[in-house]
Design an enzyme around this catalytic site. Structure first.
Site, mmCIF file in Angstrom:
data_model
loop_
_atom_site.group_PDB
_atom_site.id
_atom_site.type_symbol
_atom_site.label_atom_id
_atom_site.label_comp_id
_atom_site.label_asym_id
_atom_site.label_seq_id
_atom_site.Cartn_x
_atom_site.Cartn_y
_atom_site.Cartn_z
ATOM 1 N N CYS A 43 0.850 -1.190 0.000
ATOM 2 C CA CYS A 43 0.000 0.000 0.000
ATOM 3 C C CYS A 43 0.886 1.240 0.000
ATOM 4 O O CYS A 43 1.816 1.353 0.806
ATOM 5 C CB CYS A 43 -0.908 -0.009 1.222
ATOM 6 S SG CYS A 43 -1.955 1.461 1.360
ATOM 7 N N CYS A 55 0.401 3.046 3.605
ATOM 8 C CA CYS A 55 0.798 2.484 4.910
ATOM 9 C C CYS A 55 1.766 1.316 4.816
ATOM 10 O O CYS A 55 2.132 0.743 5.836
ATOM 11 C CB CYS A 55 -0.437 2.075 5.705
ATOM 12 S SG CYS A 55 -1.287 0.621 5.042
ATOM 13 N N CYS A 58 -7.232 -1.294 1.139
ATOM 14 C CA CYS A 58 -6.202 -1.782 2.061
ATOM 15 C C CYS A 58 -6.888 -2.055 3.393
ATOM 16 O O CYS A 58 -7.607 -1.202 3.914
ATOM 17 C CB CYS A 58 -5.105 -0.734 2.216
ATOM 18 S SG CYS A 58 -3.916 -1.135 3.506
ATOM 19 N N CYS A 79 -5.353 0.605 6.267
ATOM 20 C CA CYS A 79 -5.645 2.047 6.294
ATOM 21 C C CYS A 79 -6.925 2.424 5.552
ATOM 22 O O CYS A 79 -7.344 3.580 5.602
ATOM 23 C CB CYS A 79 -4.471 2.850 5.745
ATOM 24 S SG CYS A 79 -4.237 2.706 3.956
ATOM 25 N N CYS A 87 -7.927 -5.438 -10.486
ATOM 26 C CA CYS A 87 -7.535 -4.308 -11.334
ATOM 27 C C CYS A 87 -7.169 -3.158 -10.398
ATOM 28 O O CYS A 87 -8.035 -2.532 -9.793
ATOM 29 C CB CYS A 87 -8.715 -3.944 -12.234
ATOM 30 S SG CYS A 87 -8.340 -2.710 -13.465
#
Length: 161
Positions: free
Chosen positions: A75, A78, A123, A126, A147
């Site tokens: 991510c 984070c 995610c 976060c 995607c």
């Protein structure tokens, strides 16, 4: 004819106001939680637009679209590991695509932004918007196509892990 028009109008009226649309969504609490100002200070404008405002980058604009090295995609907000490079494939859509996520690190919800249901990916740490998952991926593996907006992830090559 008037009777048909009335019935048609009534059906549209009731179908457009379902419980799913009228119910208030509770705000999810994530392990990493920041104010809007903190996210704006940490992220680039494009990262903020995609990760915090559920935007979409232009197709074929990410340098990660054609990245096929061994490593992990994390991510961009984070650093939570989200996808493995070995599960990446060229979908031809213009966005990095994977046939599976790292279990437990990606959350899913439904969005109706285009007028129909799509499975949205976030995610799990976060809450950052990553992209969407579709059922048109490689049939020899999972059949899924995650995607993903390239700006929502960072690639960590295997030798740097």
């Amino acid at each position: 004819m008037k009777k048909f028009a009335l019935i048609f109008f009534a059906l549209i009226l009731f179908n457009c106001n379902s419980n799913a649309q009228s119910g208030k969504k509770e705000k999810e609490v994530f392990k990493v939680s920041k104010t809007d100002a903190e996210w704006k200070a940490q992220l680039t404008d494009n990262e903020y637009y995609v990760l915090r405002k559920a935007g979409t980058e232009r197709p074929f604009s990410s340098k990660l679209n054609k990245e096929y090295g061994e490593g992990t995609y994390v991510c961009a907000a984070c650093s939570t590991p989200l996808f493995e490079g070995k599960n990446k494939f060229d979908s031809g859509t213009g966005w990095p695509s994977f046939d599976r996520e790292i279990k437990g690190n990606v959350d899913f919800s439904v969005d109706y932004n285009l007028g129909h249901a799509r499975t949205e990916e976030h995610c799990a740490t976060c809450g950052g918007h990553l992209g969407h998952v579709f059922n048109d991926g490689p049939s020899k593996t999972t059949g899924k196509r995650h995607c993903i907006n390239g700006v929502a992830v960072k690639f960590i090559p295997k030798e740097n892990e």
